[in-house]
Design a protein around this motif. Structure first.
Motif, short mmCIF file in Angstrom:
data_model
loop_
_atom_site.label_atom_id
_atom_site.label_comp_id
_atom_site.label_asym_id
_atom_site.label_seq_id
_atom_site.Cartn_x
_atom_site.Cartn_y
_atom_site.Cartn_z
N LYS A 19 -16.47 67.09 -16.33
CA LYS A 19 -15.70 67.01 -17.58
C LYS A 19 -14.48 67.93 -17.52
O LYS A 19 -13.37 67.54 -17.87
CB LYS A 19 -16.59 67.37 -18.76
CG LYS A 19 -15.96 67.12 -20.10
CD LYS A 19 -16.97 67.36 -21.21
CE LYS A 19 -16.40 66.94 -22.54
NZ LYS A 19 -17.41 67.06 -23.61
N LYS A 20 -14.68 69.14 -17.04
CA LYS A 20 -13.59 70.12 -16.95
C LYS A 20 -12.60 69.73 -15.85
O LYS A 20 -11.39 69.68 -16.07
CB LYS A 20 -14.16 71.51 -16.68
CG LYS A 20 -13.11 72.59 -16.58
CD LYS A 20 -13.75 73.94 -16.31
CE LYS A 20 -12.67 74.99 -16.12
NZ LYS A 20 -13.25 76.27 -15.70
N MET A 21 -13.12 69.45 -14.66
CA MET A 21 -12.24 69.19 -13.52
C MET A 21 -11.42 67.91 -13.70
O MET A 21 -10.28 67.83 -13.27
CB MET A 21 -13.07 69.08 -12.24
CG MET A 21 -12.21 68.95 -11.00
SD MET A 21 -13.18 68.74 -9.53
CE MET A 21 -13.56 67.01 -9.64
N LEU A 22 -11.99 66.91 -14.35
CA LEU A 22 -11.33 65.61 -14.45
C LEU A 22 -10.73 65.33 -15.82
O LEU A 22 -10.41 64.19 -16.14
CB LEU A 22 -12.34 64.51 -14.09
CG LEU A 22 -12.91 64.62 -12.67
CD1 LEU A 22 -14.10 63.69 -12.50
CD2 LEU A 22 -11.83 64.34 -11.64
N ALA A 23 -10.54 66.38 -16.61
CA ALA A 23 -10.04 66.22 -17.97
C ALA A 23 -8.71 65.45 -18.04
O ALA A 23 -8.52 64.61 -18.91
CB ALA A 23 -9.89 67.59 -18.64
N ASP A 24 -7.80 65.72 -17.12
CA ASP A 24 -6.49 65.06 -17.15
C ASP A 24 -6.32 64.04 -16.03
O ASP A 24 -5.21 63.60 -15.76
CB ASP A 24 -5.38 66.12 -17.06
CG ASP A 24 -5.41 67.07 -18.24
OD1 ASP A 24 -5.64 66.60 -19.37
OD2 ASP A 24 -5.22 68.28 -18.02
N PHE A 25 -7.41 63.68 -15.39
CA PHE A 25 -7.36 62.78 -14.24
C PHE A 25 -7.13 61.34 -14.67
O PHE A 25 -7.66 60.88 -15.67
CB PHE A 25 -8.68 62.88 -13.47
CG PHE A 25 -8.70 62.08 -12.21
CD1 PHE A 25 -8.07 62.55 -11.06
CD2 PHE A 25 -9.34 60.86 -12.16
CE1 PHE A 25 -8.09 61.81 -9.89
CE2 PHE A 25 -9.37 60.12 -11.00
CZ PHE A 25 -8.75 60.59 -9.86
N ARG A 26 -6.32 60.61 -13.89
CA ARG A 26 -6.04 59.20 -14.16
C ARG A 26 -5.96 58.47 -12.83
O ARG A 26 -4.98 58.56 -12.13
CB ARG A 26 -4.70 59.01 -14.89
CG ARG A 26 -4.51 59.83 -16.14
CD ARG A 26 -5.39 59.30 -17.26
NE ARG A 26 -5.22 60.05 -18.49
CZ ARG A 26 -6.03 61.01 -18.90
NH1 ARG A 26 -7.04 61.40 -18.18
NH2 ARG A 26 -5.84 61.63 -20.04
N SER A 27 -7.02 57.79 -12.44
CA SER A 27 -7.01 57.02 -11.20
C SER A 27 -8.42 56.50 -10.93
O SER A 27 -9.13 56.15 -11.86
CB SER A 27 -6.50 57.85 -10.02
OG SER A 27 -6.26 57.02 -8.90
N ILE A 28 -8.82 56.50 -9.68
CA ILE A 28 -10.11 55.98 -9.26
C ILE A 28 -11.05 57.14 -8.94
O ILE A 28 -10.66 58.08 -8.26
CB ILE A 28 -9.95 55.10 -7.99
CG1 ILE A 28 -9.03 53.91 -8.30
CG2 ILE A 28 -11.30 54.63 -7.47
CD1 ILE A 28 -8.58 53.16 -7.05
#
Length: 135
Positions: A19-28
């Motif tokens: 949740k923390k690491m991928l909060a702003d992630f956009r992709s696969i």
């Protein structure tokens, strides 16, 4: 086109790390099928979850004892994909050629396997080895 790859290790298997690491992630995001990723990102408009074929394959390899014929069918279909990947790696095929070959050879295998899995899904008890492998 090479996509950056990140492997992240977390001590705990709860939602806090992803949740923390991928909060702003956009992709696969490719995962091992751990339910946390689906609960966090399964309906996310900018994230596409994919599963690891090796993890899926392992379930069917373990299932050979339960239903040898059907488990081996799935393993043979997955082997076709592995052979295609090995060939492309061996020949150092660029991403444009890989895309063409994947659409031509892998896509039909995956589509047929997907239909087969959907058809067989309700033929097994959910807790049976094959039922769990298909799920």
């Amino acid at each position: 086109m090479n996509r950056p790859t990140l492997f992240d290790y977390q001590k705990d298997r709860d939602q806090s790390g992803p949740k923390k690491m991928l909060a702003d992630f956009r992709s696969i995001i490719q995962t091992d099928g751990f339910a946390v990723y689906d609960s966090l990102f399964g309906n996310h408009p900018d994230i596409h979850l994919t599963l690891c074929m090796a993890h899926a394959r392992r379930k069917f390899k373990d299932d050979v004892k339960d239903d040898e014929v059907k488990a081996n069918y799935v393993l043979e279909e997955i082997q076709k994909l592995y052979l295609l990947e090995a060939k492309m790696r061996e020949e150092s095929i660029d991403w444009q050629q890989r895309t063409v070959l994947i659409k031509e050879h892998a896509k039909p295998v995956l589509e047929n396997l997907g239909k087969w899995l959907e058809e067989k899904h309700y033929s097994y008890r959910p807790k049976s080895p094959m039922g769990q492998a298909i799920a």
